[in-house]
Design a protein around this motif. Structure first.
Motif, PDB file in Angstrom:
ATOM      1  N   ARG A   9       0.842  -1.196   0.000  1.00  0.00           N
ATOM      2  CA  ARG A   9       0.000   0.000   0.000  1.00  0.00           C
ATOM      3  C   ARG A   9       0.880   1.250   0.000  1.00  0.00           C
ATOM      4  NH1 ARG A   9      -1.915   1.066   4.306  1.00  0.00           N
ATOM      5  NH2 ARG A   9      -0.902  -0.486   5.651  1.00  0.00           N
ATOM      6  N   PRO A  10       0.526   2.258  -0.791  1.00  0.00           N
ATOM      7  CA  PRO A  10       1.364   3.458  -0.834  1.00  0.00           C
ATOM      8  C   PRO A  10       1.289   4.245   0.473  1.00  0.00           C
ATOM      9  CG  PRO A  10      -0.653   3.792  -2.105  1.00  0.00           C
ATOM     10  CD  PRO A  10      -0.626   2.341  -1.705  1.00  0.00           C
ATOM     11  N   VAL A  11       2.369   4.928   0.764  1.00  0.00           N
ATOM     12  CA  VAL A  11       2.382   5.916   1.839  1.00  0.00           C
ATOM     13  C   VAL A  11       1.989   7.238   1.201  1.00  0.00           C
ATOM     14  CG1 VAL A  11       3.749   7.106   3.585  1.00  0.00           C
ATOM     15  CG2 VAL A  11       4.206   4.696   3.049  1.00  0.00           C
ATOM     16  N   ARG A  12       0.881   7.782   1.634  1.00  0.00           N
ATOM     17  CA  ARG A  12       0.335   8.964   0.967  1.00  0.00           C
ATOM     18  C   ARG A  12       0.740  10.245   1.686  1.00  0.00           C
ATOM     19  NH1 ARG A  12      -5.906   7.410  -0.739  1.00  0.00           N
ATOM     20  NH2 ARG A  12      -5.352   6.398  -2.713  1.00  0.00           N
ATOM     21  N   ILE A  13       1.157  11.233   0.893  1.00  0.00           N
ATOM     22  CA  ILE A  13       1.470  12.569   1.385  1.00  0.00           C
ATOM     23  C   ILE A  13       0.550  13.553   0.673  1.00  0.00           C
ATOM     24  CG2 ILE A  13       3.234  14.373   1.583  1.00  0.00           C
ATOM     25  CD1 ILE A  13       3.840  11.908   3.249  1.00  0.00           C
ATOM     26  N   GLY A  14      -0.168  14.350   1.432  1.00  0.00           N
ATOM     27  CA  GLY A  14      -0.985  15.398   0.841  1.00  0.00           C
ATOM     28  C   GLY A  14      -0.120  16.586   0.450  1.00  0.00           C
ATOM     29  N   VAL A  15      -0.416  17.186  -0.678  1.00  0.00           N
ATOM     30  CA  VAL A  15       0.381  18.306  -1.189  1.00  0.00           C
ATOM     31  C   VAL A  15      -0.534  19.478  -1.518  1.00  0.00           C
ATOM     32  CG1 VAL A  15       1.753  19.107  -3.149  1.00  0.00           C
ATOM     33  CG2 VAL A  15       2.268  16.920  -2.085  1.00  0.00           C
ATOM     34  N   LEU A  16      -0.170  20.646  -1.020  1.00  0.00           N
ATOM     35  CA  LEU A  16      -0.885  21.880  -1.301  1.00  0.00           C
ATOM     36  C   LEU A  16      -0.005  22.775  -2.171  1.00  0.00           C
ATOM     37  CD1 LEU A  16      -2.185  22.648   2.312  1.00  0.00           C
ATOM     38  CD2 LEU A  16      -3.346  21.345   0.512  1.00  0.00           C
ATOM     39  N   VAL A  17      -0.510  23.157  -3.344  1.00  0.00           N
ATOM     40  CA  VAL A  17       0.237  24.026  -4.251  1.00  0.00           C
ATOM     41  C   VAL A  17      -0.739  24.932  -5.001  1.00  0.00           C
ATOM     42  CG1 VAL A  17       2.348  22.704  -4.691  1.00  0.00           C
ATOM     43  CG2 VAL A  17       0.259  22.076  -5.853  1.00  0.00           C
ATOM     44  N   PRO A  18      -0.317  26.176  -5.318  1.00  0.00           N
ATOM     45  CA  PRO A  18      -1.163  27.043  -6.143  1.00  0.00           C
ATOM     46  C   PRO A  18      -0.961  26.715  -7.623  1.00  0.00           C
ATOM     47  CG  PRO A  18       0.795  28.250  -5.462  1.00  0.00           C
ATOM     48  CD  PRO A  18       0.892  26.873  -4.836  1.00  0.00           C
ATOM     49  N   ALA A  61      -5.023  27.582  -5.196  1.00  0.00           N
ATOM     50  CA  ALA A  61      -5.357  28.823  -5.905  1.00  0.00           C
ATOM     51  C   ALA A  61      -5.189  30.050  -5.009  1.00  0.00           C
ATOM     52  CB  ALA A  61      -6.779  28.766  -6.465  1.00  0.00           C
ATOM     53  N   ALA A  62      -4.254  29.981  -4.062  1.00  0.00           N
ATOM     54  CA  ALA A  62      -3.966  31.087  -3.130  1.00  0.00           C
ATOM     55  C   ALA A  62      -5.157  31.438  -2.246  1.00  0.00           C
ATOM     56  CB  ALA A  62      -3.487  32.335  -3.871  1.00  0.00           C
ATOM     57  N   ASP A  63      -6.038  30.479  -2.012  1.00  0.00           N
ATOM     58  CA  ASP A  63      -7.259  30.709  -1.226  1.00  0.00           C
ATOM     59  C   ASP A  63      -7.150  29.954   0.102  1.00  0.00           C
ATOM     60  OD1 ASP A  63      -9.796  30.751  -0.091  1.00  0.00           O
ATOM     61  OD2 ASP A  63     -10.823  30.479  -1.998  1.00  0.00           O
ATOM     62  N   PRO A  64      -7.085  30.672   1.228  1.00  0.00           N
ATOM     63  CA  PRO A  64      -6.983  29.993   2.526  1.00  0.00           C
ATOM     64  C   PRO A  64      -8.132  29.023   2.799  1.00  0.00           C
ATOM     65  CG  PRO A  64      -6.472  32.325   2.763  1.00  0.00           C
ATOM     66  CD  PRO A  64      -7.003  32.143   1.380  1.00  0.00           C
ATOM     67  N   ARG A  65      -9.337  29.365   2.344  1.00  0.00           N
ATOM     68  CA  ARG A  65     -10.480  28.477   2.590  1.00  0.00           C
ATOM     69  C   ARG A  65     -10.336  27.173   1.819  1.00  0.00           C
ATOM     70  NH1 ARG A  65     -15.032  32.731   1.057  1.00  0.00           N
ATOM     71  NH2 ARG A  65     -13.464  32.998  -0.566  1.00  0.00           N
ATOM     72  N   ARG A  66      -9.859  27.261   0.592  1.00  0.00           N
ATOM     73  CA  ARG A  66      -9.614  26.029  -0.180  1.00  0.00           C
ATOM     74  C   ARG A  66      -8.543  25.177   0.488  1.00  0.00           C
ATOM     75  NH1 ARG A  66      -9.772  26.730  -6.700  1.00  0.00           N
ATOM     76  NH2 ARG A  66      -8.946  24.609  -6.467  1.00  0.00           N
ATOM     77  N   ALA A  67      -7.529  25.831   1.031  1.00  0.00           N
ATOM     78  CA  ALA A  67      -6.463  25.079   1.706  1.00  0.00           C
ATOM     79  C   ALA A  67      -6.999  24.356   2.933  1.00  0.00           C
ATOM     80  CB  ALA A  67      -5.337  26.026   2.096  1.00  0.00           C
ATOM     81  N   THR A  68      -7.819  25.040   3.713  1.00  0.00           N
ATOM     82  CA  THR A  68      -8.399  24.421   4.912  1.00  0.00           C
ATOM     83  C   THR A  68      -9.255  23.221   4.536  1.00  0.00           C
ATOM     84  OG1 THR A  68      -8.386  26.536   6.085  1.00  0.00           O
ATOM     85  CG2 THR A  68      -9.869  24.832   6.913  1.00  0.00           C
ATOM     86  N   ALA A  69     -10.089  23.389   3.508  1.00  0.00           N
ATOM     87  CA  ALA A  69     -10.935  22.280   3.056  1.00  0.00           C
ATOM     88  C   ALA A  69     -10.082  21.123   2.540  1.00  0.00           C
ATOM     89  CB  ALA A  69     -11.891  22.766   1.969  1.00  0.00           C
ATOM     90  N   GLY A  84       3.957  21.336   1.490  1.00  0.00           N
ATOM     91  CA  GLY A  84       3.842  22.255   0.374  1.00  0.00           C
ATOM     92  C   GLY A  84       3.457  23.668   0.751  1.00  0.00           C
ATOM     93  N   GLU A  85       2.855  24.325  -0.189  1.00  0.00           N
ATOM     94  CA  GLU A  85       2.322  25.683  -0.227  1.00  0.00           C
ATOM     95  C   GLU A  85       3.408  26.747  -0.335  1.00  0.00           C
ATOM     96  OE1 GLU A  85      -0.027  28.432  -1.233  1.00  0.00           O
ATOM     97  OE2 GLU A  85      -0.688  26.356  -1.159  1.00  0.00           O
ATOM     98  N   TYR A  86       3.064  27.753  -1.132  1.00  0.00           N
ATOM     99  CA  TYR A  86       3.952  28.873  -1.426  1.00  0.00           C
ATOM    100  C   TYR A  86       3.473  30.161  -0.775  1.00  0.00           C
ATOM    101  CZ  TYR A  86       6.241  32.519  -4.206  1.00  0.00           C
ATOM    102  OH  TYR A  86       6.946  33.633  -4.611  1.00  0.00           O
ATOM    103  N   HIS A  87       2.164  30.408  -0.806  1.00  0.00           N
ATOM    104  CA  HIS A  87       1.613  31.655  -0.277  1.00  0.00           C
ATOM    105  C   HIS A  87       1.503  31.586   1.246  1.00  0.00           C
ATOM    106  CE1 HIS A  87       0.657  33.160  -4.273  1.00  0.00           C
ATOM    107  NE2 HIS A  87       0.187  31.958  -4.554  1.00  0.00           N
ATOM    108  N   SER A  88       2.041  32.599   1.915  1.00  0.00           N
ATOM    109  CA  SER A  88       2.138  32.556   3.375  1.00  0.00           C
ATOM    110  C   SER A  88       0.781  32.532   4.061  1.00  0.00           C
ATOM    111  CB  SER A  88       2.950  33.750   3.880  1.00  0.00           C
ATOM    112  OG  SER A  88       4.336  33.521   3.726  1.00  0.00           O
ATOM    113  N   VAL A  89      -0.156  33.333   3.605  1.00  0.00           N
ATOM    114  CA  VAL A  89      -1.469  33.386   4.256  1.00  0.00           C
ATOM    115  C   VAL A  89      -2.190  32.043   4.096  1.00  0.00           C
ATOM    116  CG1 VAL A  89      -3.706  34.545   4.279  1.00  0.00           C
ATOM    117  CG2 VAL A  89      -1.622  35.891   3.995  1.00  0.00           C
TER     118      VAL A  89
END
Length: 363
Positions: A9-18, A61-69, A84-89
């Motif tokens: 089974r793969p070891v899964r890593i979630g990634v957040l990117v714009p 997409a640089a949206d904090p709400r999308r990141a939280t979801a 991940g993630e690039y945008h600080s907010v």
């Protein structure tokens, strides 16, 4: 008695990117390229105890709400950690949610000091905190003789923090920060204020392409401002899109980036692979992506895939990254595990050769 074959089974890593606007898509593309290159190399070397590493990528997409979801969704899908993630907010929103869920989060490329409202064991970060990098930038300004510094800033926690760091560092050393609202006044009005206030430097604390590109063009075309230095501490000129948009106007604009003066053997090898993958010069953000996977793979191999064990392992990380040896400590003022020796440079694009970067200062 027959032994049933095991499925790895793969070891899964979630990634957040714009990956879409209004996020900085080019930064997201470079970050993802580094992450994917790192995962490919981990899996070629046998994965994590024979299990392949798999990325579950979500566009913020640089949206904090999308990141939280997205953090909520990834937690439900059983990822071992999020990165991940690039945008600080956006990274702050993701870190706050990960902390609440007890989900390890390794921040790849966002620098806002306070990623969470309170100290947390769940969050670690690779880039230096904003207060460090921007103080280095302020020292560069002073060393170049700039004591009347204007900032054209947008309304954002990140930009406001940057302006405050500059002001607090420059004021005791005889410097003055003149704040201009980059959205409320036109580029022509900004030029008038620069002349009236006798500013010798203008810093772009504003998004790309709007309003940064019109501001640069306006200043470059005003003969009264021929001697003014334009700067972009947040690193907008790092990416090829900046050069394509501004051409020669985009050169000689100093910015922060997080690379050493010379890459070692690992960095040089990874840089060549990233260049081939991206079909252009890799930014420091691409190296941050690769280093993110280097850290996570080391932690997963040594400490297992349970979330609590991953978070407990931040204190024990010793990993050779593309930009130096990575160790985490609990630095003051951030509340997270922090790589405290990330390299800091101030560079600009050479007017004689816009594709080449000149190192102006290191810190």
């Amino acid at each position: 008695m027959s032994i049933q074959p095991r499925t790895a089974r793969p070891v899964r890593i979630g990634v957040l990117v714009p990956l879409t606007r209004p996020g900085w898509v080019e930064a997201g593309r470079h970050l993802l390229a580094g992450l994917e290159l790192g995962v490919g190399e981990v899996n070629e070397a046998g994965g994590i105890g024979g299990r392949p590493l798999e990325l579950l990528v979500r566009d913020t997409a640089a949206d904090p709400r999308r990141a939280t979801a997205a953090v909520d969704e990834l937690a439900r899908l059983g990822v071992a950690a999020v990165a991940g993630e690039y945008h600080s907010v956006v990274a702050r929103a993701a870190a706050t949610r990960a902390d609440a869920l007890g989900l390890p989060f390794l921040c790849s490329s966002a620098v806002l000091d306070a990623l969470t409202e309170q100290p947390t064991q769940w969050v670690a970060r690779l880039p230096p905190p904003q207060s460090h990098g921007w103080r280095v930038y302020a020292d560069f300004l002073l060393g170049a003789g700039h004591t009347r510094v204007a900032v054209a800033a947008e309304a954002s926690v990140y930009w406001a923090a940057g302006a405050r760091i500059l002001r607090d560092h420059l004021a005791p050393r005889g410097g003055t920060v003149i704040e201009l609202d980059a959205r409320a006044i036109t580029p022509a009005a900004v030029c008038e204020q620069l002349v009236e206030q006798r500013a010798t430097a203008l810093l772009l604390l504003a998004g790309f392409p709007e309003p940064a590109v019109p501001l640069v063009r306006s200043v470059r075309r005003d003969h009264r401002l021929a001697e003014i230095m334009v700067g972009a501490p947040a690193g907008q000129p790092e990416f090829a899109e900046w050069a394509r948009s501004l051409g020669d106007d985009g050169t000689a604009i100093p910015f922060l980036r997080y690379l050493p003066e010379r890459l070692g053997p690992l960095g040089a090898r990874v840089g060549a692979a990233l260049r081939e993958r991206l079909a252009e010069t890799p930014s420091f953000v691409a190296f941050e992506g690769y280093d993110t996977i280097a850290v996570l793979a080391d932690v997963l191999r040594a400490h297992g895939t349970e979330r609590a064990d991953i978070a407990a392992a931040w204190a024990h990380v010793t990993v050779e990254g593309t930009r130096g040896q990575i160790r985490f400590s609990r630095g003051p003022g951030t509340g997270v595990w922090q790589w405290d020796r990330a390299p800091v440079q101030i560079v600009d694009r050479d007017p004689a050769e816009p594709g080449r970067f000149r190192i102006r200062h290191t810190g």
